[in-house]
Every structure is written in structure tokens, then in C-alpha cells.
Design a protein around this motif. Structure first.
Motif, PDB file in Angstrom:
ATOM      1  N   HIS A  18     -62.547  11.128  49.763  1.00  0.00           N
ATOM      2  CA  HIS A  18     -62.423  10.858  51.200  1.00  0.00           C
ATOM      3  C   HIS A  18     -62.954  12.010  52.048  1.00  0.00           C
ATOM      4  O   HIS A  18     -63.514  11.780  53.127  1.00  0.00           O
ATOM      5  CB  HIS A  18     -60.978  10.514  51.553  1.00  0.00           C
ATOM      6  CG  HIS A  18     -60.611   9.129  51.142  1.00  0.00           C
ATOM      7  ND1 HIS A  18     -61.005   8.006  51.839  1.00  0.00           N
ATOM      8  CD2 HIS A  18     -59.914   8.688  50.072  1.00  0.00           C
ATOM      9  CE1 HIS A  18     -60.550   6.936  51.236  1.00  0.00           C
ATOM     10  NE2 HIS A  18     -59.884   7.319  50.151  1.00  0.00           N
ATOM     11  N   ILE A  19     -62.821  13.229  51.567  1.00  0.00           N
ATOM     12  CA  ILE A  19     -63.383  14.371  52.300  1.00  0.00           C
ATOM     13  C   ILE A  19     -64.911  14.267  52.344  1.00  0.00           C
ATOM     14  O   ILE A  19     -65.526  14.492  53.390  1.00  0.00           O
ATOM     15  CB  ILE A  19     -62.925  15.698  51.668  1.00  0.00           C
ATOM     16  CG1 ILE A  19     -61.444  15.929  51.967  1.00  0.00           C
ATOM     17  CG2 ILE A  19     -63.760  16.868  52.173  1.00  0.00           C
ATOM     18  CD1 ILE A  19     -60.810  17.056  51.163  1.00  0.00           C
ATOM     19  N   ILE A  20     -65.511  13.915  51.225  1.00  0.00           N
ATOM     20  CA  ILE A  20     -66.969  13.748  51.192  1.00  0.00           C
ATOM     21  C   ILE A  20     -67.396  12.627  52.131  1.00  0.00           C
ATOM     22  O   ILE A  20     -68.349  12.775  52.908  1.00  0.00           O
ATOM     23  CB  ILE A  20     -67.450  13.478  49.753  1.00  0.00           C
ATOM     24  CG1 ILE A  20     -67.274  14.732  48.897  1.00  0.00           C
ATOM     25  CG2 ILE A  20     -68.904  13.000  49.737  1.00  0.00           C
ATOM     26  CD1 ILE A  20     -67.452  14.499  47.403  1.00  0.00           C
ATOM     27  N   LEU A  21     -66.706  11.494  52.070  1.00  0.00           N
ATOM     28  CA  LEU A  21     -67.042  10.364  52.948  1.00  0.00           C
ATOM     29  C   LEU A  21     -66.914  10.766  54.412  1.00  0.00           C
ATOM     30  O   LEU A  21     -67.791  10.457  55.230  1.00  0.00           O
ATOM     31  CB  LEU A  21     -66.142   9.169  52.636  1.00  0.00           C
ATOM     32  CG  LEU A  21     -66.321   8.540  51.264  1.00  0.00           C
ATOM     33  CD1 LEU A  21     -65.206   7.537  50.983  1.00  0.00           C
ATOM     34  CD2 LEU A  21     -67.685   7.878  51.143  1.00  0.00           C
ATOM     35  N   LYS A  22     -65.835  11.453  54.742  1.00  0.00           N
ATOM     36  CA  LYS A  22     -65.617  11.882  56.128  1.00  0.00           C
ATOM     37  C   LYS A  22     -66.735  12.784  56.619  1.00  0.00           C
ATOM     38  O   LYS A  22     -67.277  12.581  57.701  1.00  0.00           O
ATOM     39  CB  LYS A  22     -64.270  12.597  56.246  1.00  0.00           C
ATOM     40  CG  LYS A  22     -63.977  13.079  57.643  1.00  0.00           C
ATOM     41  CD  LYS A  22     -62.652  13.814  57.717  1.00  0.00           C
ATOM     42  CE  LYS A  22     -62.456  14.324  59.133  1.00  0.00           C
ATOM     43  NZ  LYS A  22     -61.281  15.154  59.272  1.00  0.00           N
ATOM     44  N   ARG A  23     -67.085  13.775  55.812  1.00  0.00           N
ATOM     45  CA  ARG A  23     -68.110  14.739  56.227  1.00  0.00           C
ATOM     46  C   ARG A  23     -69.492  14.099  56.312  1.00  0.00           C
ATOM     47  O   ARG A  23     -70.212  14.279  57.290  1.00  0.00           O
ATOM     48  CB  ARG A  23     -68.144  15.910  55.256  1.00  0.00           C
ATOM     49  CG  ARG A  23     -66.965  16.823  55.399  1.00  0.00           C
ATOM     50  CD  ARG A  23     -67.063  17.995  54.464  1.00  0.00           C
ATOM     51  NE  ARG A  23     -65.874  18.825  54.574  1.00  0.00           N
ATOM     52  CZ  ARG A  23     -65.430  19.596  53.607  1.00  0.00           C
ATOM     53  NH1 ARG A  23     -66.070  19.665  52.461  1.00  0.00           N
ATOM     54  NH2 ARG A  23     -64.345  20.312  53.785  1.00  0.00           N
ATOM     55  N   TYR A  31     -59.605  10.378  61.000  1.00  0.00           N
ATOM     56  CA  TYR A  31     -59.781   9.579  59.787  1.00  0.00           C
ATOM     57  C   TYR A  31     -58.584   9.770  58.865  1.00  0.00           C
ATOM     58  O   TYR A  31     -58.229  10.884  58.497  1.00  0.00           O
ATOM     59  CB  TYR A  31     -61.078   9.977  59.085  1.00  0.00           C
ATOM     60  CG  TYR A  31     -61.310   9.282  57.762  1.00  0.00           C
ATOM     61  CD1 TYR A  31     -61.396   7.895  57.699  1.00  0.00           C
ATOM     62  CD2 TYR A  31     -61.445   9.996  56.587  1.00  0.00           C
ATOM     63  CE1 TYR A  31     -61.601   7.253  56.496  1.00  0.00           C
ATOM     64  CE2 TYR A  31     -61.663   9.366  55.376  1.00  0.00           C
ATOM     65  CZ  TYR A  31     -61.739   7.992  55.337  1.00  0.00           C
ATOM     66  OH  TYR A  31     -61.949   7.350  54.137  1.00  0.00           O
ATOM     67  N   GLY A  32     -57.956   8.679  58.453  1.00  0.00           N
ATOM     68  CA  GLY A  32     -56.704   8.711  57.708  1.00  0.00           C
ATOM     69  C   GLY A  32     -56.805   8.941  56.216  1.00  0.00           C
ATOM     70  O   GLY A  32     -55.788   8.925  55.529  1.00  0.00           O
ATOM     71  N   ASN A  36     -57.920   1.720  54.075  1.00  0.00           N
ATOM     72  CA  ASN A  36     -57.808   1.011  55.358  1.00  0.00           C
ATOM     73  C   ASN A  36     -58.507   1.800  56.464  1.00  0.00           C
ATOM     74  O   ASN A  36     -59.215   1.226  57.301  1.00  0.00           O
ATOM     75  CB  ASN A  36     -56.344   0.773  55.725  1.00  0.00           C
ATOM     76  CG  ASN A  36     -55.701  -0.289  54.860  1.00  0.00           C
ATOM     77  OD1 ASN A  36     -56.361  -1.193  54.365  1.00  0.00           O
ATOM     78  ND2 ASN A  36     -54.403  -0.171  54.656  1.00  0.00           N
ATOM     79  N   ALA A  37     -58.309   3.102  56.452  1.00  0.00           N
ATOM     80  CA  ALA A  37     -58.960   3.959  57.452  1.00  0.00           C
ATOM     81  C   ALA A  37     -60.476   3.966  57.240  1.00  0.00           C
ATOM     82  O   ALA A  37     -61.239   4.005  58.210  1.00  0.00           O
ATOM     83  CB  ALA A  37     -58.401   5.369  57.377  1.00  0.00           C
ATOM     84  N   PHE A  38     -60.922   3.929  55.989  1.00  0.00           N
ATOM     85  CA  PHE A  38     -62.355   3.877  55.698  1.00  0.00           C
ATOM     86  C   PHE A  38     -62.968   2.621  56.324  1.00  0.00           C
ATOM     87  O   PHE A  38     -64.000   2.685  56.993  1.00  0.00           O
ATOM     88  CB  PHE A  38     -62.587   3.889  54.182  1.00  0.00           C
ATOM     89  CG  PHE A  38     -64.031   3.762  53.791  1.00  0.00           C
ATOM     90  CD1 PHE A  38     -64.874   4.856  53.832  1.00  0.00           C
ATOM     91  CD2 PHE A  38     -64.544   2.544  53.369  1.00  0.00           C
ATOM     92  CE1 PHE A  38     -66.211   4.743  53.470  1.00  0.00           C
ATOM     93  CE2 PHE A  38     -65.872   2.415  52.996  1.00  0.00           C
ATOM     94  CZ  PHE A  38     -66.709   3.517  53.056  1.00  0.00           C
ATOM     95  N   TRP A  39     -62.317   1.483  56.105  1.00  0.00           N
ATOM     96  CA  TRP A  39     -62.819   0.229  56.672  1.00  0.00           C
ATOM     97  C   TRP A  39     -62.876   0.307  58.200  1.00  0.00           C
ATOM     98  O   TRP A  39     -63.863  -0.084  58.821  1.00  0.00           O
ATOM     99  CB  TRP A  39     -61.975  -0.957  56.224  1.00  0.00           C
ATOM    100  CG  TRP A  39     -62.488  -2.245  56.763  1.00  0.00           C
ATOM    101  CD1 TRP A  39     -61.943  -2.996  57.763  1.00  0.00           C
ATOM    102  CD2 TRP A  39     -63.690  -2.920  56.367  1.00  0.00           C
ATOM    103  NE1 TRP A  39     -62.725  -4.099  58.013  1.00  0.00           N
ATOM    104  CE2 TRP A  39     -63.803  -4.071  57.161  1.00  0.00           C
ATOM    105  CE3 TRP A  39     -64.674  -2.656  55.425  1.00  0.00           C
ATOM    106  CZ2 TRP A  39     -64.860  -4.960  57.034  1.00  0.00           C
ATOM    107  CZ3 TRP A  39     -65.727  -3.551  55.299  1.00  0.00           C
ATOM    108  CH2 TRP A  39     -65.814  -4.683  56.097  1.00  0.00           C
TER     109      TRP A  39
END
Length: 89
Positions: A18-23, A31-32, A36-39
Motif C-alpha cells: 500500500h505504501i508503494i501504491l500510495k507513492r 489514503y487508508g 476499500n480505500a484503494f478502490w
């Protein structure tokens, strides 16, 4: 942004992914760090690049198969629901 590379070969925990996706996808600070937060982020908060290349997928599937399945399903769902956008993974 038209193309990004997500190198997930060093991911050992869901939080790492999730850190990689966020960055890399420029998710907001709120971003949670869950699916669900990703969607919500990819459908309401950011515009995805036209192409995402993921390296280390086999490593993710081996280490975190549930996370790999979730990411795969959400990206497939995105490509089906948003057919007006050019999007490849």
C-alpha cells in the motif's frame, strides 16, 4: 502521467504494498492503506496512468497471495467499469 512502473518485488507485508501504491499513484495523505480505500482512490481521488507495469508480481503472489488477488481483481474491475479510458496493466 501516462506510464508508471510498480516494483513490488521487495514487498513482504500488505503495508509495504500500500505504501508503494500510495507513492507511485499519488494517492492523498488520507489514503487508508486498505483495499476499500484503494478502490475509492482510483475511482474518486486520482486519475490512473494509461499504463501500469508491475514488476515482481510472482514474488507478491508467493508471499502475499490474498493481496495479489485483491489487487488483480480491483484493477480488472476498474478496467471493466471504466471502459471509456485506455488502461492496461
Amino acid at each position: 502521467m501516462t506510464h508508471i512502473l510498480l516494483d513490488i518485488s521487495r514487498v513482504v507485508a500488505p503495508a509495504d504494498l500500500h505504501i508503494i501504491l500510495k507513492r507511485k499513484l499519488d494517492f492523498p495523505d488520507v489514503y487508508g492503506m486498505n483495499w476499500n480505500a484503494f478502490w475509492d482512490a482510483i475511482t474518486r481521488m486520482v486519475k490512473l496512468p494509461k499504463k501500469i507495469t508491475i514488476s515482481g508480481w510472482d514474488v507478491l503472489e508467493e508471499r502475499l497471495p490474498k493481496e495479489a488477488d485483491s489487487l488483480n481483481e480491483l484493477l480488472k474491475d476498474y478496467s471493466v467499469r471504466y471502459t471509456n479510458e485506455i488502461f492496461t496493466v
